[in-house]
Structure formats: structure tokens, C-alpha cells
Design a protein around this motif. Sequence first.
Motif, PDB file in Angstrom:
ATOM      1  N   LEU A 197       0.840  -1.201   0.000  1.00 45.47           N
ATOM      2  CA  LEU A 197       0.000   0.000   0.000  1.00 45.47           C
ATOM      3  C   LEU A 197       0.874   1.250   0.000  1.00 45.47           C
ATOM      4  N   ARG A 198       0.533   2.193  -0.844  1.00 46.53           N
ATOM      5  CA  ARG A 198       1.255   3.467  -0.864  1.00 46.53           C
ATOM      6  C   ARG A 198       0.347   4.560  -0.338  1.00 46.53           C
ATOM      7  N   ASP A 199       0.952   5.645   0.125  1.00 50.91           N
ATOM      8  CA  ASP A 199       0.128   6.754   0.594  1.00 50.91           C
ATOM      9  C   ASP A 199      -0.755   7.265  -0.538  1.00 50.91           C
ATOM     10  N   TRP A 200      -1.882   7.839  -0.124  1.00 55.17           N
ATOM     11  CA  TRP A 200      -2.930   8.215  -1.057  1.00 55.17           C
ATOM     12  C   TRP A 200      -2.612   9.577  -1.689  1.00 55.17           C
ATOM     13  N   GLY A 201      -2.260   9.571  -2.955  1.00 57.07           N
ATOM     14  CA  GLY A 201      -2.028  10.813  -3.683  1.00 57.07           C
ATOM     15  C   GLY A 201      -3.361  11.411  -4.078  1.00 57.07           C
ATOM     16  N   VAL A 202      -3.683  12.577  -3.534  1.00 59.12           N
ATOM     17  CA  VAL A 202      -5.031  13.132  -3.746  1.00 59.12           C
ATOM     18  C   VAL A 202      -5.047  14.329  -4.698  1.00 59.12           C
ATOM     19  N   SER A 203      -3.890  14.739  -5.222  1.00 64.75           N
ATOM     20  CA  SER A 203      -3.860  15.895  -6.135  1.00 64.75           C
ATOM     21  C   SER A 203      -4.226  15.467  -7.548  1.00 64.75           C
ATOM     22  N   ARG A 204      -5.071  16.267  -8.179  1.00 67.98           N
ATOM     23  CA  ARG A 204      -5.364  16.052  -9.593  1.00 67.98           C
ATOM     24  C   ARG A 204      -5.214  17.395 -10.293  1.00 67.98           C
ATOM     25  N   GLN A 205      -4.620  17.359 -11.487  1.00 64.14           N
ATOM     26  CA  GLN A 205      -4.395  18.610 -12.188  1.00 64.14           C
ATOM     27  C   GLN A 205      -5.599  18.880 -13.083  1.00 64.14           C
TER      28      GLN A 205
END
Length: 860
Positions: free
Chosen positions: A417-425
Amino acid sequence: MQNQYNPAVLEAEVQSSWVNNRTFEVSEDPNKEKFYCLSMFPYPSGKLHMGHVRNYTIGDVIARYQRMLGKNVLQPMGWDAFGLPAENAALKNRVAPAGWTYENIEYMKKQLKRLGFGYDWRRELATCQPEYYQWEQWLFIELFKKGLVYRKNAVVNWDPVDQTVLANEQVVDGRGWRSGALVERREIPQWFIKITDYADELLDEIDQLEGWPEQVRTMQRNWIGRSFGVQMDFGIEGQTEVLTIYTTRPDTLMGVTYVAVAAEHPLALRAAEQNPELADFIEACRQGGTTEAELETIEKKGMPLGINAVHPVSGEIIPVYAANFVLMGYGTGAVMAVPGHDERDHAFAIKYNIPIKQVIRPKDGSSLDIQAGAYVEKGILQDSGPFSELSSEEAFDAIADWLQERGKGAKSKNYRLRDWGVSRQRYWGTPIPMIHCAQCGIVPVPQEELPVRLPEDIVYDESTINPIKNNSEFSACRCPKCGGEAERETDTFDTFMESSWYYARYTSPGADAMLDERANYWLPVDQYVGGIEHAVLHLLYARFYHKLLRDAGLVKSDEPFTHLLTQGMVVADTYYREKADGNRDWFNPTEIDLVCDEKGRPLTAKLKADSEPVVIGGNEKMSKSKNNGIDPQALIDRYGADTVRLYTMFTSPPDQSLEWRDDGVEGAYRFLKRLWALVESQQTTLSTLLPGEVAYGESQKESRRELHELLKKALYDYQRHRFNNVVSACMGMTNILYKLGGSKADMVILKEGLSLVLRLLAPISPHVAHHLWRELGFGDEILESDWPEPDEDALKQESLAYVVQVNGKVRATIQVPAGAEKSVAEQLALENENVLRFIGDLTIRKVIVVPNKLVNIVAN
RNA sequence: GCCCGGGUGGCGAAAUUGGUAGACGCAAGAGACUUAAAAUCUCUCGACCUUCGGGUCGUGCCGGUUCGAUUCCGGCCCCGGGCACCA
């Protein structure tokens, strides 16, 4: 003349009675057992597709069933309103995403109402409303304050022509979908939420989710992928810095013959400064998309950096390679390679002529050729210096201790599991409530200034890819700390952020907080229903979010969904023609004529328009891209909601994929008409029939027994959500009722049978059931009636049919008195003519009697 | 490539998950009603053999456990879902 079954008129009438009586509006009632039934909310893509119809029918059936069991049932509905399709539509039609989205919502809401789903519409929400997403912004800032939010570089798909980030879906065969340019991997700074801080809890609590399908639990466990291994440092020759790597197989450490780093690793970049060939290689490694599937299947390539690493134990000098399969964003961006005991490393070593060492041998002492293939099992160490002759398990500890004593490493727990990347361009999403100040750095928006509103009055033209990216009206602001000029973050949240807590917001409509105390009456959701495709991502993020809500003091429970039903896909055949440019034209199944052989097997498919053949592409999930969606609206218009609901429930069990065929709908419609006609033909007699003592004849007793047998089965199938079997049972019961005669006793059985069928059918085809229930004078509201129970007296049988086998093959069926001893069944079996014929001269070795089922005679 | 499912008549499926394979429905065929059609109703419907009693085979393929396997075990083949920026 009896009334004709006219679903359009009937359904409108029944639905307006539900509205007038506020039948589905519910509130907290501490005296009643609550049941929160939730279906995954739709993305408002335009109109409902069959997957929606299936999903929401399953949910509505469960909600109405639970209501008939007497519970206080909440069933809400809303809209997952942010997302990529609105931006695509905006680009295509030059309309603002907001308007497009709200129009779709309006249309789809009408469709949902037409299907008769029992929602409490007062709780409706759309995630693109600031009243909704402001609380998400609020929570994000809370998490930032707690240190659960951070910023780091992460890899994205970059379209070098359109100068934009692409979603995985927008990368087609390695190229940008609009520009056709080869996609590159690029790293940009993005926001992350520390889901890995909750990894242990998320993993361990899966054990408690007993109402979830085992399949989903397994997928989530594997996704989190907790492993126990060793983290260690490799030295770098001539330098003071170290390369940190993680391995689950420290026992193979002495077999390391090279180290691989990501192409973007600082070490590789530095080496490339003096090495143009390496620089070209690193550049080439950028090519391609970011998906795991792609990274795992690309041709594995590497190039030596001309830098050496120092083995932490042996001090041996080993080469460092840059490799295209190691990613900077994942782990430490460096891996140790053991070609003798790892398949990928082995293939790489063969390709680049790197030594392959065997340091593990099989425990059974068998020999193997390590040059020919990797040995990946555990075993006994050899040629491993001080660790030789230890088992893999012993070596794990010994090597970890050895490293730890010398400050070169330690045991470590790792997650896939990786940390949740929440940025969207992207434009059409929740603005991330952060401010960039040249003086103060990152500063969160003060919570009293929330919401940060997304501008909705956007003008689209062909060049508009993201209307807020270079929009100073939106981005210019004052730093909340120093008051100086600053810029807003223009990235928006991953839409999984909105779908991770909507279930909770339904409980607190209008609350002037993220949630209020009503949440703890309704939560957790008792039954969640949605597609299997959400088995990991959405369902894991929602579980994580629930824990964040709990730790913010907003809910008291640990898990959001007690029971989960993952419905299968709705699939349909795909048909296409290859175009000159290699792309495919997809045709809808409704545009196709199938030519079949005499057994009904499809031979060829032809396009109706030109009678020319098309390629049959096979069954796939209904989707826009494959143009194999079936519009449910035409079916609703033609047959009514009850038939569509009945058909979708009848044709497959909910958790299996449903292969769409139009033919069956007619059968479902026929059944409802048959039931209607049966009631209407006897309506006068039945509605005035008074209950009284009647004497049943033998065949009438048998009819009642069969009815109650089917009822028992249907009740069991309701419990386990096998609605296809419930419908079967209803059909079977109706067939029995049709065969009854016209005596008083038959009429009593008919009325009893109808009362059972209608109640069983009420959750599935509620309009018909509602109407006929009243016609027969059973009461005003079938939803408020008692749930049926089988009559144990009716189920009693004097004798039971046993199967008699000789050596496992069925040779006869016999009648055995109910409750008879095993010996009686055995004796009766041995009296049967056909059984005796097969025993013949053989000697009976053994007789197995399974009570109420069979007798097996073993003879030779 | 990795993880998770699925495979039963012409078709969707059922089998209370170790005990009668194919309930229920679709499609097809035959018949009844009808001037006719539609609708409706009745019957047949896994394959092969049959002396018409019944028999042999059959749940993706190969093997195993068992008195007995669609169900359990091992190995394969094919199809579907997910793989972190589609939702």
C-alpha cells in the motif's frame, strides 16, 4: 370485464401514493431497529445504464425486504458529481461542466423515480455542491494540522504536445488520446494523505468484516500487502552516501550481484552528467505510462552507471544499474538484485551478462542449474560466509541481527500500500484548500474562510484544458499568515475523496458541521451494494476515511459498512470493424443481426444498416468506449419498471455477471401478466372470501405442501440475497395456483397462496404487488404487512422419496414413511425390482443410508 | 506481469455447498382455441443406444480422495474484474 395490466398507468399511481404518504421519508427512531441500506451513488454521466438499474434494484429489494421485516430503513441517493467525463463533455460541446452535470442529474433522477426506488430524497446530495465539499476541505486542513498530510513528488502521465497531465484512461496504447503523442512519465509535487499510518488497522480489521465477501477481503489484504523484511544500506564506492533498500528475502543477501536504481534516481542523474549515453537511456526510460500493469510487462532494460556499490556484509564491489522497472516514487527507488533467486533479476542478469550466484539450495538436497533458472523457494544457505548452512528462516534473523549490530540495517515492516495521492491537475473537482506563499511556504486556508469555491461560470473553447490553471482571479490571494500576495493551489482533489464519506453525510442533511449526532444513529451502513470493480480502491479509501472521521470525533464506529454485496458486471457482446487507421468502430448490439446455426450458436454478425459482417468482440462490461451499453429506458417505456426490475433480479444471482439478452424480458412480463390475470379473474370471490374451517383433500394438501416448501426456500434465498431463486419460487407458486380447481377449499388455498406470492414479490416488483394486495382486500400497504412464515403443518409429509443407488448409480426411487428407521429404508430398497436386478449375484458389502435422502448399496 | 473471480443443455440459470445434475425462465418444435393472426393454454426439449422396462455417457481439460464429486485436493486451458489519475 377485468382490468388489463397497464404498468405505465399503475406505476404512476402507486408512485404518487408513495410520495403523498411520504412512505420513504425516515427519521431517527430509537425504539425501532434501524437498517441503513446504501447503493453506490452514480456518476451523472447522462442517463442510467443497465449496471445502475441492476445496482439500485438490488439495493431497493434489500431495503424493502428489511422494511417488511419491521425495521426503520434508511435508503438515500445522491450524485458523485465531480469527474473527468464532465470535462470531456465540456471540451466536446463547449458547455460548462457544472451545467452539463446538473442537467444529467435532473434527467437521471427522473429515471430513478420512474423505476420506483424507495429513496428518502430529502437527503439527496451532489458532491459538486460547496455545501458538501467544504467539509472535505475542512477535514483536509484538520489532517494537515495533525501531520497526516504531506507533499512530495509523484509520477504522472505527461502529454508533451498538449502540455498536460493525462489520466490513465486518456493514455491509449502509450499515446495521448487527443494529441497522439507518446506519453512520458514525469514527476510533479502532489499532496498525499498518510493512509499507510492506518495500514495495520485497515489490514487487521478485515478479519472482523464478516459480512463482506471473502473475495473482497482477500483482495484488500493483498492490496495492503504487509510484509516483514529487512531494510539495509549498501555503501557507494568512493562516496559517503548510502543506497537504502528493502527486501523480504535477506536470506539471499549473499547472492546479490548488482543493485538497480530508478532512472530518475539522483545517483543516476549525477552519473549521466558525464555520460551522454546514460543520459539518453534515462530519457528513454521516461517513455510510457504509469500503470503497474504497464511497468510490470515492459521489456526490462538497464544500463550500468559506472558506479559501484559495496556489499554490506562481504564488502564486495558490485555494479549499480539504472533500470526502467524501478520507480523513484515507490519505496526508496533502489533494489538489490539476486539473479539466482528471483525470476526478474535472473532474466535481467542473463540479458546484461551479470554473474548469477546460487546461495540457497533446496531442503530436500536435490540439485539444480541456477544458470538455467532462478530458484525462488526457501531452503538452506550455501556460499554465504558466516550464514552458510542456516535455513532461510534462521538466516532471516541472523542476517538482520548482524546488520543491526553494525548499524547497517534493521528488520522492517513494509506495505505494498502506498500513501494516497489526492492531487489532480483538473478543473472539475474540489479545490485543495491550500495557499502557496513565497514568504511562509504552504499555508492552509483558514477554516472560517471555507469553502474555497470552484468557479462554475466558465467559458469553454477549444484551447480550454483547465480553466483555473492560469486564472489569476481564482488563484490570486493573500497569505493568511503574513498578509502578502500569495497563490492558491489550483490542483483539485481525487474524486475518491468525495465518494469516501458521502454515506455518512446522508445521515446529517443540512448539518452545520461535517456530521452531527444523527450519524451515530444510522451508522455504520448495514448493507452496502455496488459493483465488484470497487472491491479495492473505493472500498479501501472509504474504510480509511471512516477511521479519519472517527479520530476527528465525528463517528463512533470503526468501520463504515457492516455487510457488503458486490454485484457482478452487466456485460454484453461487442461488435466492431477495423478502420483504415487501425482504430475500431464499435457497434451497439441493437444495431446488429446475429446469424445463428440450427443450434442457436452465433455464426456471424451483420450490421443491420448495410447487412455486411462485423467482428464479434466477445462479452465485455457495458461501456461507452465499446458501445455495448443497452439503454434501459426503452425497456422501461415498453414493459414498465416492475418487469425490468423482475428481469434483472431473475436472470442471474446478484454477485455474478449478468449477460444481457433482450429475450428474457418478455418472460418476466408474461409472468406479471399471468399473476395479474389470476387475481383479476377471481378478485370478487377472493376479496370477499371469509376465512373459515375447510377440509382439504389429498391433492389440495399436496398443493399447500408445495406452496409452503417453495415459500421456505424463498425465505432462505431472501436471507442470502439469491433473488433469482426468489423469483423462481414465485413463478413455481403461481404455476401451482393456476392448477387449483374451483371449490371453496381451492379458493382458500388460492387466496393464501396469493398472499404469499405477493409479499415475496413486493420488494422486487413493488407496484404490481401493492395494487393486487389492495385488490384482494389484504390491506392498504403491503410494505406494512407481516412477512410470511411457512406453515409447519402444511409441510408435514407421510412418506418421503428416497433414491436407491447400487454402487453409486441411481437405480430406483422409493417411498419411505417419514421418520422411519434406517433399517426400514434399507429393507424397502432391497425389495425394489430394479435394485435387485442390479445386485444380482453380487455380495452386499455395505449399505449407506442418508436419512430423508438416499440408500446406497455397495456390492461386488 | 501480479492479485481476485468464473466455466453446468441451443441460451440465462438451479442443485438448502459431498447424496436423484438441469428446478424456474428464454429460445425452438408439436398440438388446442381462432376465418386468420396475435394473445393464451397443453405437451416435448443434454447426447447416444433401446426389446420402450430401461441402459451408457455427460457439469472446461487431466489426475486424485470417497460407497458417492458440479461441490474437496493437485496440475493445466479459456473467459472476466482490479492494478493506485475512468468511476
